[in-house]
Write an enzyme that holds these catalytic residues in place. Structure first.
Site, PDB file in Angstrom:
ATOM      1  N   THR A  20       6.802 -52.514   2.789  1.00  0.00           N
ATOM      2  CA  THR A  20       7.226 -53.472   1.757  1.00  0.00           C
ATOM      3  C   THR A  20       8.515 -52.982   1.081  1.00  0.00           C
ATOM      4  O   THR A  20       8.861 -51.800   1.166  1.00  0.00           O
ATOM      5  CB  THR A  20       6.134 -53.644   0.676  1.00  0.00           C
ATOM      6  OG1 THR A  20       5.931 -52.383   0.028  1.00  0.00           O
ATOM      7  CG2 THR A  20       4.819 -54.141   1.276  1.00  0.00           C
ATOM      8  N   GLU A  53       9.010 -52.462  -1.961  1.00  0.00           N
ATOM      9  CA  GLU A  53       8.694 -51.415  -2.956  1.00  0.00           C
ATOM     10  C   GLU A  53       8.607 -50.050  -2.276  1.00  0.00           C
ATOM     11  O   GLU A  53       9.100 -49.044  -2.798  1.00  0.00           O
ATOM     12  CB  GLU A  53       7.372 -51.734  -3.677  1.00  0.00           C
ATOM     13  CG  GLU A  53       7.439 -52.910  -4.632  1.00  0.00           C
ATOM     14  CD  GLU A  53       7.383 -54.269  -3.923  1.00  0.00           C
ATOM     15  OE1 GLU A  53       7.045 -54.311  -2.723  1.00  0.00           O
ATOM     16  OE2 GLU A  53       7.694 -55.282  -4.570  1.00  0.00           O
ATOM     17  N   GLU A  74       6.049 -54.007   8.059  1.00  0.00           N
ATOM     18  CA  GLU A  74       6.818 -52.800   8.441  1.00  0.00           C
ATOM     19  C   GLU A  74       7.359 -52.051   7.225  1.00  0.00           C
ATOM     20  O   GLU A  74       8.438 -51.483   7.281  1.00  0.00           O
ATOM     21  CB  GLU A  74       7.977 -53.169   9.379  1.00  0.00           C
ATOM     22  CG  GLU A  74       7.534 -53.807  10.692  1.00  0.00           C
ATOM     23  CD  GLU A  74       6.944 -52.803  11.662  1.00  0.00           C
ATOM     24  OE1 GLU A  74       7.315 -51.624  11.591  1.00  0.00           O
ATOM     25  OE2 GLU A  74       6.101 -53.192  12.477  1.00  0.00           O
ATOM     26  N   ILE A  84      19.434 -76.071  -1.612  1.00  0.00           N
ATOM     27  CA  ILE A  84      20.549 -76.916  -1.148  1.00  0.00           C
ATOM     28  C   ILE A  84      20.018 -78.216  -0.535  1.00  0.00           C
ATOM     29  O   ILE A  84      20.598 -79.294  -0.718  1.00  0.00           O
ATOM     30  CB  ILE A  84      21.415 -76.138  -0.113  1.00  0.00           C
ATOM     31  CG1 ILE A  84      22.256 -75.084  -0.836  1.00  0.00           C
ATOM     32  CG2 ILE A  84      22.312 -77.082   0.689  1.00  0.00           C
ATOM     33  CD1 ILE A  84      22.916 -74.070   0.080  1.00  0.00           C
TER      34      ILE A  84
HETATM   35  C1  LIG Z   1       2.076 -62.240   8.878  1.00  0.00           C
HETATM   36  C2  LIG Z   1       1.795 -60.749   8.829  1.00  0.00           C
HETATM   37  C3  LIG Z   1       1.833 -60.044  10.007  1.00  0.00           C
HETATM   38  C4  LIG Z   1       1.551 -58.679  10.006  1.00  0.00           C
HETATM   39  N1  LIG Z   1       1.594 -58.012  11.186  1.00  0.00           N
HETATM   40  C5  LIG Z   1       1.308 -56.701  11.226  1.00  0.00           C
HETATM   41  C6  LIG Z   1       1.333 -55.972  12.468  1.00  0.00           C
HETATM   42  O1  LIG Z   1       1.638 -56.534  13.520  1.00  0.00           O
HETATM   43  N2  LIG Z   1       1.030 -54.677  12.460  1.00  0.00           N
HETATM   44  C7  LIG Z   1       0.688 -54.004  11.308  1.00  0.00           C
HETATM   45  O2  LIG Z   1       0.428 -52.830  11.350  1.00  0.00           O
HETATM   46  N3  LIG Z   1       0.656 -54.665  10.107  1.00  0.00           N
HETATM   47  C8  LIG Z   1       0.934 -55.989  10.046  1.00  0.00           C
HETATM   48  N4  LIG Z   1       0.915 -56.648   8.837  1.00  0.00           N
HETATM   49  C9  LIG Z   1       0.458 -55.919   7.655  1.00  0.00           C
HETATM   50  C10 LIG Z   1       1.630 -55.455   6.784  1.00  0.00           C
HETATM   51  O3  LIG Z   1       2.267 -54.342   7.385  1.00  0.00           O
HETATM   52  C11 LIG Z   1       1.031 -55.107   5.403  1.00  0.00           C
HETATM   53  O4  LIG Z   1       0.653 -56.345   4.806  1.00  0.00           O
HETATM   54  C12 LIG Z   1       2.037 -54.381   4.553  1.00  0.00           C
HETATM   55  O5  LIG Z   1       2.223 -53.067   5.011  1.00  0.00           O
HETATM   56  C13 LIG Z   1       1.592 -54.324   3.080  1.00  0.00           C
HETATM   57  O6  LIG Z   1       0.319 -53.721   2.999  1.00  0.00           O
HETATM   58  P1  LIG Z   1      -0.858 -54.454   2.204  1.00  0.00           P
HETATM   59  O7  LIG Z   1      -0.907 -55.896   2.633  1.00  0.00           O
HETATM   60  O8  LIG Z   1      -2.079 -53.605   2.383  1.00  0.00           O
HETATM   61  O9  LIG Z   1      -0.397 -54.461   0.695  1.00  0.00           O
HETATM   62  P2  LIG Z   1      -0.666 -53.322  -0.413  1.00  0.00           P
HETATM   63  O10 LIG Z   1      -0.390 -51.959   0.166  1.00  0.00           O
HETATM   64  O11 LIG Z   1      -2.013 -53.577  -1.017  1.00  0.00           O
HETATM   65  O12 LIG Z   1       0.475 -53.678  -1.425  1.00  0.00           O
HETATM   66  C14 LIG Z   1       0.422 -54.828  -2.289  1.00  0.00           C
HETATM   67  C15 LIG Z   1       1.697 -54.845  -3.124  1.00  0.00           C
HETATM   68  O13 LIG Z   1       1.724 -53.677  -3.952  1.00  0.00           O
HETATM   69  C16 LIG Z   1       2.920 -52.941  -3.703  1.00  0.00           C
HETATM   70  N5  LIG Z   1       2.625 -51.509  -3.786  1.00  0.00           N
HETATM   71  C17 LIG Z   1       1.639 -50.833  -3.144  1.00  0.00           C
HETATM   72  N6  LIG Z   1       1.662 -49.533  -3.443  1.00  0.00           N
HETATM   73  C18 LIG Z   1       2.707 -49.370  -4.306  1.00  0.00           C
HETATM   74  C19 LIG Z   1       3.259 -48.255  -4.989  1.00  0.00           C
HETATM   75  N7  LIG Z   1       2.763 -47.025  -4.844  1.00  0.00           N
HETATM   76  N8  LIG Z   1       4.329 -48.477  -5.796  1.00  0.00           N
HETATM   77  C20 LIG Z   1       4.865 -49.713  -5.950  1.00  0.00           C
HETATM   78  N9  LIG Z   1       4.370 -50.813  -5.342  1.00  0.00           N
HETATM   79  C21 LIG Z   1       3.314 -50.643  -4.539  1.00  0.00           C
HETATM   80  C22 LIG Z   1       3.367 -53.335  -2.306  1.00  0.00           C
HETATM   81  O14 LIG Z   1       4.763 -53.127  -2.140  1.00  0.00           O
HETATM   82  C23 LIG Z   1       2.979 -54.805  -2.293  1.00  0.00           C
HETATM   83  O15 LIG Z   1       3.979 -55.581  -2.925  1.00  0.00           O
HETATM   84  C24 LIG Z   1       1.223 -58.000   8.789  1.00  0.00           C
HETATM   85  C25 LIG Z   1       1.219 -58.735   7.589  1.00  0.00           C
HETATM   86  C26 LIG Z   1       1.510 -60.078   7.590  1.00  0.00           C
HETATM   87  C27 LIG Z   1       1.506 -60.850   6.278  1.00  0.00           C
END
Ligand SMILES: Cc1cc2nc3c(=O)[nH]c(=O)nc-3n(C[C@H](O)[C@H](O)[C@H](O)COP(=O)(O)OP(=O)(O)OC[C@H]3O[C@@H](n4cnc5c(N)ncnc54)[C@H](O)[C@@H]3O)c2cc1C
Length: 98
Positions: A78, A80, A76, A50
């Protein structure tokens, strides 16, 4: 945009009400989180559009709102993962009205 934001609010209130009454929340909280976070993303993408070029520029807060909304789909649990947990619950228990 307002309708989806309202619907997110209703879903979150439903989960909070169940919790307040000491009833099983089951996946109601996840329903709310999933829908509200995807609504935030959908809404802020539209807000950037917009505003056109201004919406994309860092000088205006709209693009930051879009990046902030993205975190709600990742942190908290994703989207998925929320879908997987909701689906597992539905397959195990069937659809249980609140
Ligand atoms: C700015 C920021 C702040 C954060 N703060 C905190 C915090 O304060 N405390 C904390 O604990 N964490 C924190 N996080 C971490 C966040 O909780 C994780 O990034 C999140 O849980 C995703 O985990 P990952 O990054 O390891 O992704 P992955 O687990 O590697 O996943 C990558 C992608 O694959 C998808 N995926 C994974 N497994 C599957 C499956 N079996 N089926 C389908 N899709 C799948 C996921 O949905 C995602 O899209 C923070 C992240 C960010 C970016």
């Amino acid at each position: 945009m307002a309708t989806r934001i309202d619907a997110s609010w209703v879903l979150m209130c439903r989960a909070a009400e169940l919790k307040d009454k000491g009833k099983a929340v089951r996946t109601r909280g996840r329903d709310g989180q999933l829908f509200a976070s995807e609504t935030a993303m959908w809404t802020t993408i539209k807000a950037v559009q917009i505003h056109g070029g201004y919406g994309y520029m860092a000088e205006f807060p709209v693009e930051r709102f879009m990046r902030d909304a993205k975190l709600a789909e990742i942190g908290e649990g994703t989207s998925e993962m929320q879908r997987m947990i909701i689906a597992k619950s539905l397959l195990r228990d069937g659809y249980l009205p609140a």
